[in-house]
Structure formats: structure tokens, C-alpha cells
Enzyme design. Sequence first.
Site, PDB file in Angstrom:
ATOM      1  N   ASN A   7      44.136 -16.696   2.723  1.00 42.17           N
ATOM      2  CA  ASN A   7      44.564 -17.955   2.116  1.00 42.17           C
ATOM      3  C   ASN A   7      45.830 -17.696   1.299  1.00 42.17           C
ATOM      4  O   ASN A   7      45.821 -16.876   0.378  1.00 42.17           O
ATOM      5  CB  ASN A   7      43.446 -18.499   1.219  1.00 42.17           C
ATOM      6  CG  ASN A   7      43.764 -19.870   0.677  1.00 42.17           C
ATOM      7  OD1 ASN A   7      44.836 -20.099   0.136  1.00 42.17           O
ATOM      8  ND2 ASN A   7      42.835 -20.801   0.796  1.00 42.17           N
ATOM      9  N   HIS A  10      48.335 -19.534  -3.063  1.00 41.04           N
ATOM     10  CA  HIS A  10      48.925 -19.151  -4.344  1.00 41.04           C
ATOM     11  C   HIS A  10      50.325 -18.568  -4.202  1.00 41.04           C
ATOM     12  O   HIS A  10      51.001 -18.343  -5.216  1.00 41.04           O
ATOM     13  CB  HIS A  10      47.978 -18.228  -5.105  1.00 41.04           C
ATOM     14  CG  HIS A  10      46.732 -18.949  -5.537  1.00 41.04           C
ATOM     15  ND1 HIS A  10      46.793 -20.099  -6.294  1.00 41.04           N
ATOM     16  CD2 HIS A  10      45.422 -18.738  -5.266  1.00 41.04           C
ATOM     17  CE1 HIS A  10      45.555 -20.548  -6.502  1.00 41.04           C
ATOM     18  NE2 HIS A  10      44.716 -19.745  -5.880  1.00 41.04           N
ATOM     19  N   HIS A  43      45.162 -24.828   1.889  1.00 45.31           N
ATOM     20  CA  HIS A  43      44.428 -26.016   1.451  1.00 45.31           C
ATOM     21  C   HIS A  43      45.440 -27.103   1.074  1.00 45.31           C
ATOM     22  O   HIS A  43      46.175 -26.958   0.100  1.00 45.31           O
ATOM     23  CB  HIS A  43      43.550 -25.668   0.252  1.00 45.31           C
ATOM     24  CG  HIS A  43      42.659 -26.786  -0.201  1.00 45.31           C
ATOM     25  ND1 HIS A  43      41.653 -26.601  -1.142  1.00 45.31           N
ATOM     26  CD2 HIS A  43      42.591 -28.107   0.150  1.00 45.31           C
ATOM     27  CE1 HIS A  43      41.028 -27.752  -1.347  1.00 45.31           C
ATOM     28  NE2 HIS A  43      41.594 -28.678  -0.584  1.00 45.31           N
ATOM     29  N   ARG A  45      45.755 -30.087  -0.657  1.00 44.57           N
ATOM     30  CA  ARG A  45      45.021 -30.908  -1.618  1.00 44.57           C
ATOM     31  C   ARG A  45      45.639 -32.303  -1.731  1.00 44.57           C
ATOM     32  O   ARG A  45      46.825 -32.490  -1.481  1.00 44.57           O
ATOM     33  CB  ARG A  45      45.013 -30.237  -2.995  1.00 44.57           C
ATOM     34  CG  ARG A  45      44.040 -29.074  -3.094  1.00 44.57           C
ATOM     35  CD  ARG A  45      44.051 -28.470  -4.485  1.00 44.57           C
ATOM     36  NE  ARG A  45      42.955 -27.531  -4.666  1.00 44.57           N
ATOM     37  CZ  ARG A  45      41.746 -27.851  -5.128  1.00 44.57           C
ATOM     38  NH1 ARG A  45      41.499 -29.112  -5.481  1.00 44.57           N
ATOM     39  NH2 ARG A  45      40.805 -26.949  -5.248  1.00 44.57           N
ATOM     40  N   ARG A  49      49.126 -29.936  -5.330  1.00 43.28           N
ATOM     41  CA  ARG A  49      49.451 -29.047  -6.460  1.00 43.28           C
ATOM     42  C   ARG A  49      50.143 -27.750  -6.015  1.00 43.28           C
ATOM     43  O   ARG A  49      50.804 -27.106  -6.810  1.00 43.28           O
ATOM     44  CB  ARG A  49      48.194 -28.706  -7.264  1.00 43.28           C
ATOM     45  CG  ARG A  49      47.187 -27.844  -6.517  1.00 43.28           C
ATOM     46  CD  ARG A  49      45.998 -27.479  -7.392  1.00 43.28           C
ATOM     47  NE  ARG A  49      45.225 -28.651  -7.770  1.00 43.28           N
ATOM     48  CZ  ARG A  49      44.022 -28.571  -8.356  1.00 43.28           C
ATOM     49  NH1 ARG A  49      43.511 -27.392  -8.639  1.00 43.28           N
ATOM     50  NH2 ARG A  49      43.362 -29.665  -8.660  1.00 43.28           N
ATOM     51  N   GLU A  70      42.283 -26.113   5.184  1.00 45.45           N
ATOM     52  CA  GLU A  70      41.223 -26.612   4.311  1.00 45.45           C
ATOM     53  C   GLU A  70      41.624 -27.999   3.835  1.00 45.45           C
ATOM     54  O   GLU A  70      42.776 -28.222   3.463  1.00 45.45           O
ATOM     55  CB  GLU A  70      41.021 -25.670   3.122  1.00 45.45           C
ATOM     56  CG  GLU A  70      40.482 -24.308   3.513  1.00 45.45           C
ATOM     57  CD  GLU A  70      40.199 -23.417   2.317  1.00 45.45           C
ATOM     58  OE1 GLU A  70      39.434 -22.457   2.473  1.00 45.45           O
ATOM     59  OE2 GLU A  70      40.752 -23.689   1.225  1.00 45.45           O
ATOM     60  N   THR A 101      37.991 -24.718  -5.674  1.00 43.72           N
ATOM     61  CA  THR A 101      36.814 -25.383  -5.117  1.00 43.72           C
ATOM     62  C   THR A 101      35.560 -24.830  -5.769  1.00 43.72           C
ATOM     63  O   THR A 101      35.345 -23.617  -5.808  1.00 43.72           O
ATOM     64  CB  THR A 101      36.760 -25.166  -3.590  1.00 43.72           C
ATOM     65  OG1 THR A 101      37.996 -25.612  -3.030  1.00 43.72           O
ATOM     66  CG2 THR A 101      35.618 -25.952  -2.978  1.00 43.72           C
ATOM     67  N   GLU A 151      31.412 -22.214   6.933  1.00 40.68           N
ATOM     68  CA  GLU A 151      31.854 -21.162   6.031  1.00 40.68           C
ATOM     69  C   GLU A 151      30.930 -21.160   4.836  1.00 40.68           C
ATOM     70  O   GLU A 151      30.840 -22.152   4.095  1.00 40.68           O
ATOM     71  CB  GLU A 151      33.302 -21.377   5.575  1.00 40.68           C
ATOM     72  CG  GLU A 151      33.788 -20.280   4.640  1.00 40.68           C
ATOM     73  CD  GLU A 151      35.253 -20.408   4.241  1.00 40.68           C
ATOM     74  OE1 GLU A 151      35.658 -19.754   3.263  1.00 40.68           O
ATOM     75  OE2 GLU A 151      35.987 -21.171   4.910  1.00 40.68           O
ATOM     76  N   HIS A 191      35.102 -17.219  -0.720  1.00 43.10           N
ATOM     77  CA  HIS A 191      35.258 -17.737  -2.080  1.00 43.10           C
ATOM     78  C   HIS A 191      34.874 -16.658  -3.085  1.00 43.10           C
ATOM     79  O   HIS A 191      33.741 -16.218  -3.153  1.00 43.10           O
ATOM     80  CB  HIS A 191      34.441 -18.994  -2.367  1.00 43.10           C
ATOM     81  CG  HIS A 191      34.955 -19.728  -3.592  1.00 43.10           C
ATOM     82  ND1 HIS A 191      36.064 -20.544  -3.564  1.00 43.10           N
ATOM     83  CD2 HIS A 191      34.544 -19.720  -4.885  1.00 43.10           C
ATOM     84  CE1 HIS A 191      36.300 -21.028  -4.773  1.00 43.10           C
ATOM     85  NE2 HIS A 191      35.397 -20.528  -5.594  1.00 43.10           N
TER      86      HIS A 191
END
Length: 236
Positions: A7, A10, A43, A45, A49, A70, A101, A151, A191
Site C-alpha cells: 500500500n 503514505h 485507498h 478516500r 486526503r 481500496e 481504517t 481480506e 492491517h
Amino acid sequence: MPLLGVNIDHVATLRQARGGKEPDLVQAARIVEQTGAGSIVVHLREDRRHVNEKDVRSLKKMVFTKLNLEMSIAPEIVDLAIQIKPDQATLVPEKRQELTTEGGLDLVSAEQEIKRVVLKLKNEGIRVSLFIDPVNIQVEASKSVGADLIELHTGNFANAADQATQNHQLTDLIKAKDLAVEKKLIVAAGHGLNYQNVKRITEINGIEELNIGHSIISRAVFVGLDRAVREMLELI
């Protein structure tokens, strides 16, 4: 060994801190793929963000392994996914104020709504995964709404305060995985996984993919993205 999905949200978080163009998400994805990861995860969103739709469109053109998007079940996001057509859509719960999440989808309380979204995405040729807590009723509901895979949320395992609690959470993950395999669902997990705790998850036979982000990007600050991904691949 399970595939590694990285992922890269970031990377975009760092870019958004200055509102510029660096670091570049596509370049990050290219490094991750060249290093041997099996998929790129982002992801999109509702509040944008970090990752935005331009990012996802660019990644769709450049990712050669698998692009796993995601996403919530908000109509606007579903419509964007249908336009962009990622290789996989992973439906996740989403709250505006959360930092990350916070748990799995509650399929039982929103089964029909989620079933409609799953069908809509699958009709467009998009494979659908559901991010769920390792609870039997959620596994069973995943099968009934037509998901291709699940998942399992490993957050409680990752955040366990002691060994006994971690062992209990690991048992729940194994039971949920066993039921999912029985239901002929492909199983991924993710996660909160990091370089210290991932080994125990890799020992669960039948988990086919691990999706990991924050710990890899954090490690990359010190050693570079290429090495950070390689170190995780060596562990799994």
C-alpha cells in the site's frame, strides 16, 4: 509463500504535506513492482486526503502486476472505480475522522447494499474483495454477497498488548481462514502488519496475499523503498 501487496498511500501523504508533485506515486509503484511485490494497493478516500483519482488513473496505466483499489461503497467512488477499472476493488468501511481504517465491514447490517455494489463491480470485470473482521458470520456473509475473496483484518492481532492476546487473535484468524477456504473464497490479510509481527501470519497456511503499507513506507525513510520491500519479501 503469500504474495505481497504494498500500500503506497503514505507516499501520497508525504506529497500532500507540501501540496506539490513529490514524491511521485507512479515512481513508487514502479520501484515496488521491480522489487518483486505482487500488487500495488491504494485507498481512494472520499475526502481525498492522500490518493486522488488522477493518481489512480495514472497507476492503472502503469501498474503491470495488479492494481488493488481500496474503496468505500459511496456511489461517487463506485462510479469512479467502474470508469478506471482497477484489477481488484477491496471494499472497506470508511469514517471521515479516522486516521486509518478501524475495522472490517459489517456485512450483516448492510448486506443488500454491499451485494449490489459487488455485483455492479463484478459486471464490469473487476474482481471484488471484502475487508472483514475474522468472524465467521462475516465470512459467511462475504460468500453470500458474491465476493471473490476476503481480506482478514489483522489489526487486533497487530495491536495485541501481550502474547496471550496475540495468540487468541491468531486463533480467530485461523478459524476465519479455514471457513473461507471451505467456502471457496480466496483469503488475503492485512492491517498493522510490520517487520516484527508478520512472520506469525505467514505461518497460516492458506493465506494467499498480505497487504502491508505503513511499516514499509516508514522503513523506506531510512533504507529506501527498494530495500524496505525486499526486507519484507524476505520475511514472508
